[in-house]
Design a protein around this motif. Sequence first.
Motif, mmCIF file in Angstrom:
data_model
loop_
_atom_site.group_PDB
_atom_site.id
_atom_site.type_symbol
_atom_site.label_atom_id
_atom_site.label_comp_id
_atom_site.label_asym_id
_atom_site.label_seq_id
_atom_site.Cartn_x
_atom_site.Cartn_y
_atom_site.Cartn_z
ATOM 1 N N PRO A 13 0.836 -1.216 0.000
ATOM 2 C CA PRO A 13 0.000 0.000 0.000
ATOM 3 C C PRO A 13 0.871 1.266 0.000
ATOM 4 O O PRO A 13 1.960 1.305 0.568
ATOM 5 C CB PRO A 13 -0.796 -0.136 1.301
ATOM 6 C CG PRO A 13 0.021 -1.042 2.176
ATOM 7 C CD PRO A 13 0.715 -1.995 1.254
ATOM 8 N N GLY A 14 0.364 2.286 -0.662
ATOM 9 C CA GLY A 14 1.005 3.597 -0.628
ATOM 10 C C GLY A 14 2.263 3.714 -1.463
ATOM 11 O O GLY A 14 3.082 4.594 -1.217
ATOM 12 N N LEU A 15 2.437 2.859 -2.462
ATOM 13 C CA LEU A 15 3.629 2.955 -3.310
ATOM 14 C C LEU A 15 3.495 4.147 -4.258
ATOM 15 O O LEU A 15 2.484 4.286 -4.964
ATOM 16 C CB LEU A 15 3.808 1.671 -4.127
ATOM 17 C CG LEU A 15 4.322 0.441 -3.370
ATOM 18 C CD1 LEU A 15 4.406 -0.746 -4.313
ATOM 19 C CD2 LEU A 15 5.673 0.714 -2.742
ATOM 20 N N SER A 16 4.500 4.998 -4.287
ATOM 21 C CA SER A 16 4.493 6.154 -5.194
ATOM 22 C C SER A 16 5.928 6.538 -5.506
ATOM 23 O O SER A 16 6.853 6.253 -4.750
ATOM 24 C CB SER A 16 3.742 7.340 -4.561
ATOM 25 O OG SER A 16 4.402 7.769 -3.377
ATOM 26 N N LEU A 17 6.095 7.214 -6.642
ATOM 27 C CA LEU A 17 7.415 7.672 -7.066
ATOM 28 C C LEU A 17 7.243 8.881 -7.968
ATOM 29 O O LEU A 17 6.114 9.267 -8.315
ATOM 30 C CB LEU A 17 8.196 6.554 -7.773
ATOM 31 C CG LEU A 17 7.533 5.801 -8.933
ATOM 32 C CD1 LEU A 17 7.618 6.568 -10.245
ATOM 33 C CD2 LEU A 17 8.167 4.444 -9.117
ATOM 34 N N THR A 18 8.365 9.469 -8.346
ATOM 35 C CA THR A 18 8.359 10.599 -9.265
ATOM 36 C C THR A 18 8.769 10.106 -10.644
ATOM 37 O O THR A 18 9.824 9.482 -10.788
ATOM 38 C CB THR A 18 9.341 11.691 -8.791
ATOM 39 O OG1 THR A 18 8.962 12.127 -7.490
ATOM 40 C CG2 THR A 18 9.318 12.878 -9.744
ATOM 41 N N ARG B 40 8.673 -2.111 -2.546
ATOM 42 C CA ARG B 40 9.809 -1.196 -2.410
ATOM 43 C C ARG B 40 11.035 -1.976 -1.940
ATOM 44 O O ARG B 40 10.950 -2.816 -1.053
ATOM 45 C CB ARG B 40 9.485 -0.081 -1.415
ATOM 46 C CG ARG B 40 10.636 0.904 -1.206
ATOM 47 C CD ARG B 40 10.182 2.135 -0.482
ATOM 48 N NE ARG B 40 11.310 3.039 -0.217
ATOM 49 C CZ ARG B 40 11.197 4.270 0.245
ATOM 50 N NH1 ARG B 40 9.992 4.756 0.501
ATOM 51 N NH2 ARG B 40 12.258 5.018 0.453
ATOM 52 N N GLU B 41 12.183 -1.636 -2.548
ATOM 53 C CA GLU B 41 13.451 -2.273 -2.188
ATOM 54 C C GLU B 41 14.523 -1.188 -2.159
ATOM 55 O O GLU B 41 15.034 -0.778 -3.202
ATOM 56 C CB GLU B 41 13.813 -3.357 -3.199
ATOM 57 C CG GLU B 41 14.985 -4.227 -2.760
ATOM 58 C CD GLU B 41 15.206 -5.378 -3.720
ATOM 59 O OE1 GLU B 41 15.703 -5.121 -4.833
ATOM 60 O OE2 GLU B 41 14.861 -6.529 -3.364
ATOM 61 N N GLY B 42 14.849 -0.716 -0.948
ATOM 62 C CA GLY B 42 15.829 0.367 -0.820
ATOM 63 C C GLY B 42 15.278 1.663 -1.390
ATOM 64 O O GLY B 42 14.182 2.106 -1.037
ATOM 65 N N GLU B 43 16.046 2.284 -2.310
ATOM 66 C CA GLU B 43 15.628 3.528 -2.945
ATOM 67 C C GLU B 43 14.948 3.275 -4.282
ATOM 68 O O GLU B 43 14.869 4.178 -5.121
ATOM 69 C CB GLU B 43 16.847 4.441 -3.145
ATOM 70 C CG GLU B 43 17.490 4.919 -1.846
ATOM 71 C CD GLU B 43 16.522 5.732 -1.003
ATOM 72 O OE1 GLU B 43 15.762 6.546 -1.572
ATOM 73 O OE2 GLU B 43 16.516 5.543 0.226
ATOM 74 N N HIS B 44 14.491 2.043 -4.502
ATOM 75 C CA HIS B 44 13.825 1.686 -5.751
ATOM 76 C C HIS B 44 12.473 1.048 -5.461
ATOM 77 O O HIS B 44 12.234 0.542 -4.371
ATOM 78 C CB HIS B 44 14.674 0.707 -6.577
ATOM 79 C CG HIS B 44 15.959 1.296 -7.062
ATOM 80 N ND1 HIS B 44 17.086 1.389 -6.265
ATOM 81 C CD2 HIS B 44 16.296 1.828 -8.267
ATOM 82 C CE1 HIS B 44 18.063 1.937 -6.959
ATOM 83 N NE2 HIS B 44 17.619 2.214 -8.167
ATOM 84 N N GLY C 127 15.917 6.245 -15.235
ATOM 85 C CA GLY C 127 17.160 5.972 -14.538
ATOM 86 C C GLY C 127 17.198 4.603 -13.914
ATOM 87 O O GLY C 127 18.051 4.313 -13.070
ATOM 88 N N GLY C 128 16.263 3.729 -14.322
ATOM 89 C CA GLY C 128 16.222 2.377 -13.790
ATOM 90 C C GLY C 128 16.627 1.361 -14.843
ATOM 91 O O GLY C 128 17.387 1.669 -15.767
ATOM 92 N N LEU D 170 12.612 0.803 -10.731
ATOM 93 C CA LEU D 170 12.435 2.240 -10.928
ATOM 94 C C LEU D 170 12.895 2.996 -9.686
ATOM 95 O O LEU D 170 12.457 2.698 -8.573
ATOM 96 C CB LEU D 170 10.967 2.565 -11.208
ATOM 97 C CG LEU D 170 10.327 1.829 -12.373
ATOM 98 C CD1 LEU D 170 8.840 2.133 -12.430
ATOM 99 C CD2 LEU D 170 11.009 2.208 -13.678
ATOM 100 N N PRO D 171 13.790 3.994 -9.839
ATOM 101 C CA PRO D 171 14.192 4.802 -8.672
ATOM 102 C C PRO D 171 13.055 5.708 -8.222
ATOM 103 O O PRO D 171 12.174 6.072 -9.017
ATOM 104 C CB PRO D 171 15.381 5.609 -9.199
ATOM 105 C CG PRO D 171 15.149 5.717 -10.667
ATOM 106 C CD PRO D 171 14.464 4.426 -11.065
ATOM 107 N N LEU D 172 13.092 6.065 -6.952
ATOM 108 C CA LEU D 172 12.028 6.943 -6.423
ATOM 109 C C LEU D 172 12.059 8.316 -7.084
ATOM 110 O O LEU D 172 11.020 8.949 -7.269
ATOM 111 C CB LEU D 172 12.168 7.079 -4.899
ATOM 112 C CG LEU D 172 11.962 5.776 -4.108
ATOM 113 C CD1 LEU D 172 12.198 6.014 -2.626
ATOM 114 C CD2 LEU D 172 10.558 5.241 -4.342
#
Length: 444
Positions: free
Chosen positions: A325-330, A363-367, A417-418, A436-438
């Motif tokens: 839940p709540g997964l988001s990125l730019t 989510r895994e780290g900054e990705h 950038g992924g 995918l990076p955040l």
Amino acid sequence: MRSLFWRILASFWLAIALVAGLSLLLGHMLNQDAWILSRHPGISNLAQEWTQRYETQGADAAQQFLERRKRRYHIDVQVLNESGDPLVRGTFPRRAAAWEARQHPGEDPLPWRRLTVEYTSPQTADTYLLIYRIPHPELDAWHRQSLIWPLSALGIALVVLTLFSLLVTLSITRPLSRLRVAVHDLGQTTYQQNSLARLASRRDEFGVLATDFNRMGARLQSLISSQRQLLRDVSHELRSPLARLRIALALAERAGPEEREKLWPRLTRECDRLESLISEILTLARVDADQASAEHVDLNPLLHNLQKDAALSAPEQRVEVAAEPGLSLTGWPTMIERAVDNLLRNAQRFNPPGQPIELRAYREGEHINVSVRDHGPGVAPEHLAQLGEPFFRAPGQAAAGHGLGLAIARRAAERHGGRLMVANHPEGGFIATLELPLIPDGNL
């Protein structure tokens, strides 16, 4: 970092210091009296020392002081009070004073230089007028000696400034010349990535610029190469349906009405294939050409919408979504949606009926990883590295699509950038994962 900024700043400051020193030197040389009074060792502190002896030890001690000074520096001195009367005998002969008094303008110059200075005693507040007469040979000798250090310092400063300016100039013009050649080569598509390797090793602004230029050149060369390869692949792929269309049209021209009716479905099918191929090629091109600004992307509703679309296009294939839940990125939501949709379509081609397609996001780290797994036959290990190249289809899968679905997904991931990771699942089937990076890489 040996910054070019500090080199230029140091050059300006050195030039300013040199100009200030020259101005000071010229000012003293133009005002000869002040220069002599402040610099000549025989008179620079004579007024203070004479006044101290006269007021503390008397006239005889003051007279002896003047005589010692004359023997050492050959300078005659007279001291007068405020009324113009001599306070001591002094060292200037009366005959010379009388001869000086009889001098008129236009006559031969006197063999000495006359200087006067007033000095007020800090103890008694009395004012004394001191008259100095320095012989011209003594003065000329002192001038030559006194100018050695300023002229030497001026010469050294000029040499240092010239060398430093030359180094700064070369440190600017040489890199600019190399960059000009690199820009010319880039424009002629003959750019070599190692042509600026030496310049990129510098630890100043030019080194940073050369490094960025190398990256840009490599990126442009990669894009040019990929575009050329894409054109070759497109030409090859378009040839087949066009050839089949020509054959079908030729047969239709010669066939009778009944046979012609049988050929229409084939013509329609070939047109649909051609339209699908062109659509995927345009989609691949739009991924590279899209210059929209990145924005906030909420993954959960995006994935559920894709699940609904997949159910409409292939009702027999069940898609299971498991997302945190709540997964988001730019990023760019259209690209992400297009990439995941292509992964789902690819999975639908090979997944057997009755087995679910697994769509996961976590989510895994900054990705954030978005994976699509099917339960199909998978891909031979030796072909995994080629998956994602435009128009590549693994052996045995030639009839499945045009080889652009994974290429579109890979380009979308790289734009963020992924990357796209593909593998055979340990429990069977094939899995493709978008990493995918955040925050997307701004250089892409």
